[in-house]
Write a protein that holds these residues in place. Structure first.
Motif, PDB file in Angstrom:
ATOM      1  N   ALA A   3       0.887  -1.308  -0.005  1.00 22.10           N
ATOM      2  CA  ALA A   3       0.044   0.120  -0.047  1.00 22.10           C
ATOM      3  C   ALA A   3       0.842   1.253  -0.051  1.00 22.10           C
ATOM      4  CB  ALA A   3      -0.968   0.037   1.183  1.00 22.10           C
ATOM      5  N   VAL A   4       0.379   2.254  -0.670  1.00 23.96           N
ATOM      6  CA  VAL A   4       0.879   3.701  -0.332  1.00 23.96           C
ATOM      7  C   VAL A   4      -0.122   4.537  -0.315  1.00 23.96           C
ATOM      8  CG1 VAL A   4       3.056   3.199  -1.925  1.00 23.96           C
ATOM      9  CG2 VAL A   4       1.025   3.991  -2.993  1.00 23.96           C
ATOM     10  N   CYS A   5       0.232   5.895   0.201  1.00 28.12           N
ATOM     11  CA  CYS A   5      -1.086   6.848   0.385  1.00 28.12           C
ATOM     12  C   CYS A   5      -0.368   8.186   0.691  1.00 28.12           C
ATOM     13  CB  CYS A   5      -1.914   6.395   1.833  1.00 28.12           C
ATOM     14  SG  CYS A   5      -3.179   7.662   1.995  1.00 28.12           S
ATOM     15  N   VAL A  14       3.059   7.502   2.791  1.00 29.21           N
ATOM     16  CA  VAL A  14       3.419   6.335   3.627  1.00 29.21           C
ATOM     17  C   VAL A  14       3.276   5.222   2.791  1.00 29.21           C
ATOM     18  CG1 VAL A  14       1.165   6.055   4.328  1.00 29.21           C
ATOM     19  CG2 VAL A  14       2.825   5.053   5.702  1.00 29.21           C
ATOM     20  N   SER A  15       4.184   4.118   3.142  1.00 27.88           N
ATOM     21  CA  SER A  15       4.490   2.795   2.319  1.00 27.88           C
ATOM     22  C   SER A  15       4.284   1.770   3.184  1.00 27.88           C
ATOM     23  CB  SER A  15       5.343   2.958   1.442  1.00 27.88           C
ATOM     24  OG  SER A  15       6.704   2.890   2.233  1.00 27.88           O
ATOM     25  N   ALA A  16       3.787   0.616   2.894  1.00 27.14           N
ATOM     26  CA  ALA A  16       3.464  -0.680   3.496  1.00 27.14           C
ATOM     27  C   ALA A  16       4.152  -1.749   2.847  1.00 27.14           C
ATOM     28  CB  ALA A  16       2.074  -0.837   3.915  1.00 27.14           C
ATOM     29  N   ALA A  44      -2.368  -2.401   4.468  1.00 29.48           N
ATOM     30  CA  ALA A  44      -3.161  -1.230   4.239  1.00 29.48           C
ATOM     31  C   ALA A  44      -2.171  -0.337   5.104  1.00 29.48           C
ATOM     32  CB  ALA A  44      -4.501  -1.185   4.369  1.00 29.48           C
ATOM     33  N   ALA A  45      -2.106   0.952   4.561  1.00 25.76           N
ATOM     34  CA  ALA A  45      -1.683   2.067   5.456  1.00 25.76           C
ATOM     35  C   ALA A  45      -2.301   3.398   4.853  1.00 25.76           C
ATOM     36  CB  ALA A  45      -0.160   2.244   5.364  1.00 25.76           C
ATOM     37  N   LEU A  46      -2.859   4.078   5.687  1.00 30.31           N
ATOM     38  CA  LEU A  46      -3.457   5.119   5.305  1.00 30.31           C
ATOM     39  C   LEU A  46      -3.358   6.456   6.183  1.00 30.31           C
ATOM     40  CD1 LEU A  46      -6.173   5.599   3.316  1.00 30.31           C
ATOM     41  CD2 LEU A  46      -7.592   4.979   5.101  1.00 30.31           C
ATOM     42  N   TYR A  47      -3.540   7.619   5.550  1.00 28.44           N
ATOM     43  CA  TYR A  47      -3.485   8.850   6.369  1.00 28.44           C
ATOM     44  C   TYR A  47      -4.650   9.314   6.722  1.00 28.44           C
ATOM     45  CZ  TYR A  47       1.361  10.770   6.018  1.00 28.44           C
ATOM     46  OH  TYR A  47       2.794  11.176   6.172  1.00 28.44           O
ATOM     47  N   VAL A  48      -5.016   9.436   7.964  1.00 35.09           N
ATOM     48  CA  VAL A  48      -6.317   9.939   8.375  1.00 35.09           C
ATOM     49  C   VAL A  48      -6.220  11.518   8.774  1.00 35.09           C
ATOM     50  CG1 VAL A  48      -6.818   7.709   9.286  1.00 35.09           C
ATOM     51  CG2 VAL A  48      -5.858   9.080  10.813  1.00 35.09           C
ATOM     52  N   SER A  49      -5.228  11.881   8.951  1.00 36.90           N
ATOM     53  CA  SER A  49      -4.685  13.380   9.095  1.00 36.90           C
ATOM     54  C   SER A  49      -3.351  13.689   8.621  1.00 36.90           C
ATOM     55  CB  SER A  49      -5.471  13.910  10.329  1.00 36.90           C
ATOM     56  OG  SER A  49      -4.548  13.455  11.466  1.00 36.90           O
ATOM     57  N   ILE A  53      -1.614   8.465  11.070  1.00 31.93           N
ATOM     58  CA  ILE A  53      -1.799   7.240  10.297  1.00 31.93           C
ATOM     59  C   ILE A  53      -2.222   6.053  10.674  1.00 31.93           C
ATOM     60  CG2 ILE A  53      -0.311   5.658   8.873  1.00 31.93           C
ATOM     61  CD1 ILE A  53       1.619   7.927   8.688  1.00 31.93           C
ATOM     62  N   VAL A  54      -3.127   5.255  10.054  1.00 32.55           N
ATOM     63  CA  VAL A  54      -3.664   4.121  10.434  1.00 32.55           C
ATOM     64  C   VAL A  54      -3.275   3.096   9.696  1.00 32.55           C
ATOM     65  CG1 VAL A  54      -5.817   4.241   9.033  1.00 32.55           C
ATOM     66  CG2 VAL A  54      -5.695   2.890  11.036  1.00 32.55           C
ATOM     67  N   THR A  55      -3.022   1.930  10.094  1.00 30.19           N
ATOM     68  CA  THR A  55      -2.320   0.622   9.322  1.00 30.19           C
ATOM     69  C   THR A  55      -3.100  -0.631   9.968  1.00 30.19           C
ATOM     70  OG1 THR A  55      -0.552   0.138  11.029  1.00 30.19           O
ATOM     71  CG2 THR A  55      -0.085   1.587   9.194  1.00 30.19           C
ATOM     72  N   ALA A  56      -3.059  -1.388   8.971  1.00 26.77           N
ATOM     73  CA  ALA A  56      -4.078  -2.745   9.106  1.00 26.77           C
ATOM     74  C   ALA A  56      -3.036  -3.877   8.361  1.00 26.77           C
ATOM     75  CB  ALA A  56      -5.262  -2.891   8.353  1.00 26.77           C
ATOM     76  N   ALA A  57      -3.014  -5.131   9.109  1.00 29.08           N
ATOM     77  CA  ALA A  57      -2.157  -6.170   9.041  1.00 29.08           C
ATOM     78  C   ALA A  57      -2.942  -7.505   8.877  1.00 29.08           C
ATOM     79  CB  ALA A  57      -1.145  -6.036  10.032  1.00 29.08           C
ATOM     80  N   HIS A  58      -2.176  -8.571   8.413  1.00 29.90           N
ATOM     81  CA  HIS A  58      -2.507 -10.007   8.411  1.00 29.90           C
ATOM     82  C   HIS A  58      -2.815 -10.557   9.981  1.00 29.90           C
ATOM     83  CE1 HIS A  58      -3.633 -13.479   6.478  1.00 29.90           C
ATOM     84  NE2 HIS A  58      -2.788 -14.297   7.111  1.00 29.90           N
ATOM     85  N   ASP A  59      -2.089  -9.770  11.029  1.00 27.08           N
ATOM     86  CA  ASP A  59      -2.278  -9.989  12.407  1.00 27.08           C
ATOM     87  C   ASP A  59      -3.625  -9.917  12.900  1.00 27.08           C
ATOM     88  OD1 ASP A  59      -2.037  -7.394  12.780  1.00 27.08           O
ATOM     89  OD2 ASP A  59      -0.152  -7.285  13.895  1.00 27.08           O
ATOM     90  N   GLY A  60      -4.560  -9.240  12.134  1.00 25.59           N
ATOM     91  CA  GLY A  60      -5.763  -9.145  12.718  1.00 25.59           C
ATOM     92  C   GLY A  60      -5.968  -7.681  13.376  1.00 25.59           C
TER      93      GLY A  60
END
Length: 595
Positions: A3-5, A14-16, A44-49, A53-60
């Protein structure tokens, strides 16, 4: 690259990749923050402001971070795997698409607990893509068995406030599903297909009714800029389309195009970056086609060298650029695109040498080029530009003329082109691979021997006495990883991927070995020939004495270290990696453990 955002102000990205997310400055390419804490691969990696930054992973887990210092602010544990994220326009609500259980979870970024979970009873696949409608009243997802286009997919629309399903279409989706809205938000287009329809398909956003479409194979991932320009991924290129026609096409310098690349636009529409295919983040400035950041290599570093005074560092990368850096500040002082410059006149750069703060290239026809000054000298008697070897300081260059009787070894002065030695050798297929600084010893490599003879051999020739000085039979080595120490006392080669063998040139029957716990792809000696640095496959640099004693381990790269070099005074060590970066280490970093 999962991911990039871009940040909301379009100044950072930001890159993941793997288990970490990294924040980059778009202006100079510097890494600003590392977000580390997930126990599995990030999806996933996402700027929220600008600050978060918020990230999400396979670890749930989904994690909220401070974008300036990398502090973890909040964590939600949702499911076995979180595959995608979407942010509401007001920046308060986050959607997290999950896999087993399928569906998505609604998160309030200011609360510790999830607001609600939405999941269809007959959900069979994970949520691979999730997004809000432009007005924020609907949520669209693509369910798909992970990266599997053969087992079907579903495009679903939900009412955001209630979570109620509005409509669903079953069909198939591309490897990297994508989805875009029309300017008025009434229609949604995605890389989706169903029997009897072309792809990509367009649906009415409120009803799911398919709109007429033309059958096409143009389903590459795309995004839409604020002015309505559509950015499409071509085969090794990126295309800009406006009002149905292509208006511009830019070649991509790395392998990030084609059907498995997804473009991501910056909020201001100035940049487009890409995800998937490789580990390099490339922002493209849409108006000019310039790949940014300008002051950053875009592919593996192949070699580097310090200037004689130790103030500058030269780096050469697989992207074809030679860059000069100020060691004290990290500022780029100059950049030369050698790939373009030499391709026009000399063809592809094959054999080159970075040493003593300079770069030399052997080129056709029979010339040696001083890259920094542009000076070309013609080699007396000719040169085989694709089979040459340089002395450690770059002052001498040698090659073997296998097309002549006697297979002479020829040594030239690299600065003047003057012929210094011409010595016939009793060889068949050897190539020149290493030359001592005094020009006396030449190492040749024969990797084409037939059984029952050893598979390969390294021969060290005394050109002064015109004799074979020593012959080595490595069990497993690579021919270009051969070199003499600066004091011309030792000859070094890699035997097996983890052993450096040192041959005493005064007593060639005497050998020393320096062992590494992991395979290494580069090595370099200090000017006094007392220490050697090994560039590891694990991204670490190990500094050892010639007696094999480990002096220090330097950990700063994320991928294989392909180049290492000491400054002439031994105060600094530089390392270059396939992660596209060069790192300068002061002597204290590898001598600390010995004090």
């Amino acid at each position: 690259m999962r991911a990039v955002c871009f940040s909301p102000d379009s100044r950072r990205l930001v890159s993941a990749q793997g288990g970490t997310a990294r924040v980059w400055d778009l202006e100079d390419g510097r890494e600003r923050v590392v977000l580390s804490g997930h126990s599995d691969v990030l999806h996933a990696a996402l700027y929220v402001s600008t600050e978060r930054i918020v990230t999400a992973a396979h670890d749930g887990t989904v994690r909220l971070w401070n974008a300036e210092d990398g502090t973890e602010l909040r964590r939600w544990t949702l499911a076995r795997s979180v595959r995608c994220l979407a942010l509401s326009r007001d920046g308060r609500t986050l959607l997290a698409g999950t896999d087993a259980p399928d569906g998505f979870t609604v998160l309030d970024l200011e609360r510790d607990e999830p607001v609600r979970r939405v999941c269809l009873e007959d959900a069979a696949h994970g949520t691979e893509l999730i997004t809000f409608s432009p007005d924020g009243t609907q949520v669209f997802i693509i369910e798909q068995r992970w990266r599997d286009t053969w087992h079907g997919a579903r495009l679903c629309a939900f009412d955001f406030e209630t979570g109620a399903l509005q409509w669903v279409v079953a069909g198939g989706a591309e490897y990297l599903p994508w989805l875009n809205f029309s300017p008025d938000g009434e229609h949604v287009t995605c890389a989706f297909w169903k029997m009897g329809h072309g792809k990509p398909m367009t649906f009415h956003a409120r009803t799911g009714a398919p709109l007429p479409s033309v059958r096409t194979e143009d389903v590459g991932a795309r995004c839409v800029l604020p002015d309505g320009t559509v950015v499409k991924m071509g085969d090794g290129s990126v295309e800009l389309h406006f009002q149905g026609g292509m208006v511009q096409e830019f070649p991509l310098p790395t392998d990030c195009g084609g059907e498995r690349g997804r473009p991501v636009a910056s909020p201001d529409g100035r940049y487009v970056s890409f995800r998937e295919r490789g580990s390099v983040v490339l922002p493209l400035e849409v108006s000019t086609g310039r790949m940014g950041p300008a002051r950053a290599h875009r592919e593996d570093l192949r070699d580097l060298t310090f200037s004689r005074d130790g103030r500058q560092l030269l780096t050469y990368a697989r992207d074809g650029t030679l860059r000069v850096w100020d060691c004290a500040t990290g500022t780029e002082l100059a950049c030369d695109d050698l790939y373009r410059r030499f391709q026009i006149r000399h063809g592809v750069i094959d054999h080159f040498c970075l040493a003593d703060g300079n770069m030399w290239v052997s080129a056709w026809p029979d010339v040696i080029v001083d890259v920094l000054t542009g000076t070309e000298v013609e080699a007396d008697g000719g040169l085989r530009p694709y089979h040459v070897s340089w002395s450690g300081d770059g002052a001498l260059v040698a090659h073997v003329r296998k097309d002549e009787a006697g297979r002479p070894a020829i040594v030239h002065d690299a600065r003047t082109g003057q012929l210094l030695r011409r010595v016939p050798l009793p060889i068949k297929s050897d190539d020149a691979r290493a030359l001592s600084r005094n020009g006396r010893f030449l190492a040749t490599w024969d990797g084409y021997r037939s059984p029952p003879e050893p598979r390969a051999s390294i021969r060290i020739w005394d050109l002064e006495r015109q004799t074979l000085y020593s012959e080595q039979f490595p069990s497993d080595t690579i021919p270009w990883r051969l070199q003499f120490t600066p004091d011309d006392r030792w000859f070094a080669y890699v035997d097996q991927p983890c052993t450096l063998v040192l041959v005493d040139l005064e007593h060639p029957e005497r050998l020393r070995k320096v062992e590494s716990p992991v395979p290494f792809w580069s090595f370099a000696f200090t000017e006094d020939s007392q220490c050697v640095a090994l560039g590891g496959e694990d991204g670490q640099v190990r500094v050892c004495g010639l007696d094999g004693r480990l002096l220090g381990v330097l950990d700063g790269h994320r991928h294989t270290v392909y180049a290492v070099a000491f400054s002439p005074d031994g105060r600094y060590l530089a390392s270059g990696s396939s992660d596209t970066t060069a790192v300068i280490w002061p002597r204290e970093t590898w001598t600390r453990s010995t004090r």
